[in-house]
Enzyme design. Structure first.
Site, PDB file in Angstrom:
ATOM      1  CE  LYS A   1     -37.778  60.648  27.108  1.00 17.38           C
ATOM      2  NZ  LYS A   1     -37.360  59.108  27.061  1.00 17.38           N
TER       3      LYS A   1
ATOM      4  CE  LYS B   1     -34.868  55.902  17.621  1.00 17.07           C
ATOM      5  NZ  LYS B   1     -34.473  54.856  18.323  1.00 17.07           N
TER       6      LYS B   1
ATOM      7  CE  LYS C   1     -29.413  62.832  20.295  1.00 18.59           C
ATOM      8  NZ  LYS C   1     -29.389  61.887  20.983  1.00 18.59           N
TER       9      LYS C   1
HETATM   10  P1  ADP Z   1     -33.081  58.625  19.274  1.00 17.55           P
HETATM   11  O1  ADP Z   1     -32.675  59.948  19.543  1.00 17.55           O
HETATM   12  O2  ADP Z   1     -32.839  58.508  17.547  1.00 17.55           O
HETATM   13  O3  ADP Z   1     -34.367  58.060  19.617  1.00 17.55           O
HETATM   14  P2  ADP Z   1     -31.955  57.075  21.281  1.00 17.55           P
HETATM   15  O4  ADP Z   1     -32.363  58.234  22.320  1.00 17.55           O
HETATM   16  O5  ADP Z   1     -32.800  55.911  21.498  1.00 17.55           O
HETATM   17  O6  ADP Z   1     -32.031  57.668  19.826  1.00 17.55           O
HETATM   18  O7  ADP Z   1     -30.703  56.662  21.669  1.00 17.55           O
HETATM   19  C1  ADP Z   1     -30.048  55.392  21.576  1.00 17.55           C
HETATM   20  C2  ADP Z   1     -28.536  55.310  21.648  1.00 17.55           C
HETATM   21  O8  ADP Z   1     -27.799  56.194  20.844  1.00 17.55           O
HETATM   22  C3  ADP Z   1     -28.111  56.534  23.008  1.00 17.55           C
HETATM   23  O9  ADP Z   1     -26.826  55.568  23.511  1.00 17.55           O
HETATM   24  C4  ADP Z   1     -27.598  57.629  22.424  1.00 17.55           C
HETATM   25  O10 ADP Z   1     -26.653  58.305  23.253  1.00 17.55           O
HETATM   26  C5  ADP Z   1     -26.988  57.276  21.113  1.00 17.55           C
HETATM   27  N1  ADP Z   1     -27.214  57.994  20.176  1.00 17.55           N
HETATM   28  C6  ADP Z   1     -28.484  58.676  19.654  1.00 17.55           C
HETATM   29  N2  ADP Z   1     -28.514  59.645  18.719  1.00 17.55           N
HETATM   30  C7  ADP Z   1     -27.118  59.822  18.732  1.00 17.55           C
HETATM   31  C8  ADP Z   1     -26.218  60.594  17.757  1.00 17.55           C
HETATM   32  N3  ADP Z   1     -27.001  61.272  16.765  1.00 17.55           N
HETATM   33  N4  ADP Z   1     -25.133  60.491  17.825  1.00 17.55           N
HETATM   34  C9  ADP Z   1     -24.460  59.878  18.689  1.00 17.55           C
HETATM   35  N5  ADP Z   1     -24.998  59.040  19.636  1.00 17.55           N
HETATM   36  C10 ADP Z   1     -26.607  58.951  19.470  1.00 17.55           C
END
Ligand code: ADP
Length: 338
Positions: free
Chosen positions: A112, A202, A199
């Site tokens: 980060k 957001k 992956k």
């Molecule tokens: P983002 O990457 O969209 O900001 P977060 O990091 O806030 O998502 O993730 C919140 C939860 O959702 C975590 O437990 C993460 O492992 C899961 N998660 C996020 N993106 C994925 C994905 N593409 N596939 C599976 N699990 C995910």
């Protein structure tokens, strides 16, 4: 008191919930409620560690609460981190039993920090970002959690929580904090529909993720325009097609999944038919969540009151922990707020 094991897990209110969040985390949370005493936190203090907007944060916190409840997370198990200030207090105490060096080794901090350095104007690296895993340790240990459902990316932080518990117990001469264990569950990893080499996230932007609250039209459109032909080398299924199969399987439509997979292996799968089936199945899968969300939104005040109440109940556990911790570390005791 039940003799069920405790689970603690948290999620940051950073915007819309997407299909990856649901299949990768929230669906598992819902299931775990059957066998464990679960506490699930919407951790708004954590969101402050990266650039954010104050007004949006408050909005997103409630938005996430509604979405989690629509997915089936029980209100009684939910709390908002900032409604329980004891997390901060324990974070300070833990920061005094955490070494600077071990925080420097946290890979998420390094990642980060890099993002901030590479990014724009407001990108200074805050002490809050550095302290993030200490606050996370407080989130977990304040409730004496036995298990924390984690993805591989959070394993290092949980390890740190265990080290902090151990050091605290050693320093203050009592086996007080439990050593929380990771709970690994097989959950699908969902890829971006616009760029399946990454992956679903957001942070990539709205083209890349399927919002859980997207209407039928948008779900269908997004699946139909999903990229399918990247990274394909002869004999291996492309990431985009794999992703569509992953999504189809997750919707529970196993018969079409098996039939279409057989078509693929026989070399006569039409991508358009696959997309058609995935779009319909996914839309049907998400419909009950959308409906439940619409119902909850009809009575926002009731939902908010429920969450204030559950945060209050959960706070009592945190207050009890802090009463004991204050005793152990030699600071003054205060009466819990009733
Ligand atoms: P983002 O990457 O969209 O900001 P977060 O990091 O806030 O998502 O993730 C919140 C939860 O959702 C975590 O437990 C993460 O492992 C899961 N998660 C996020 N993106 C994925 C994905 N593409 N596939 C599976 N699990 C995910």
């Amino acid at each position: 008191m039940s003799d069920r094991k405790n689970i603690l897990s948290c999620i940051q209110p950073t915007g819309e919930v997407h299909l990856g969040n649901y299949l990768g985390a929230i669906q598992n949370w819902v299931k775990l409620q059957e066998d464990y005493d679960c506490k699930y936190g919407v951790v708004d203090y954590h969101t402050m560690t990266m650039p954010y907007q104050a007004k949006k944060l408050r909005e997103n916190t409630w938005k996430l609460i509604f979405e989690l409840m629509a997915c089936g997370v029980e209100a009684d198990n939910l709390f908002i981190q900032s409604m329980i200030p004891e997390h901060q207090e324990l974070c300070w105490i833990f920061s005094c039993v955490t070494s600077y060096g071990e925080l420097q080794r946290m890979t998420q901090f390094k990642d980060k920090s890099q993002q901030l350095k590479a990014g724009s104007k407001s990108g200074y690296i805050s002490a809050g970002l550095f302290m993030y895993p200490v606050l996370q340790a407080a989130d977990i240990l304040i409730y004496h959690a036995d298990y924390v459902p984690v993805g591989k990316d959070q394993e290092q932080h949980l390890e740190l929580s265990r080290n902090i518990a151990q050091r605290f117990n050693h320093q203050f001469g009592k086996e007080y904090f439990t050593h929380p264990e990771p709970l690994f569950t097989e959950t699908p990893k969902v890829l971006s529909t616009a760029d399946p080499s990454r992956k679903m996230s957001k942070s990539l932007g709205p083209k890349h993720y399927i919002a859980l609250q997207a209407d039928s039209q948008r779900v269908v459109k997004q699946i139909k325009s999903a990229v399918t032909d990247t990274g394909e080398s002869s004999g291996t299924m492309s990431a985009g097609i794999q992703n569509l199969f992953t999504i189809l399987k997750a919707t529970g439509n196993s018969s079409d999944h098996a039939a279409l997979l057989a078509d693929y292996h026989a070399g006569n799968l039409q991508y358009s038919s696959l997309k058609e089936v995935v779009a319909t199945s996914l839309d049907g899968f998400l419909a009950p969540i959308r409906e439940r969300h619409a119902e909850l939104m009809q009575d926002k005040k009731r939902v908010k009151d429920q969450i204030k109440q559950s945060s209050n109940e959960i706070r009592k556990v945190a207050q009890e922990t802090m009463r004991e911790v204050r005793e152990l570390v030699g600071i003054q005791t205060v009466r819990p707020v009733r």
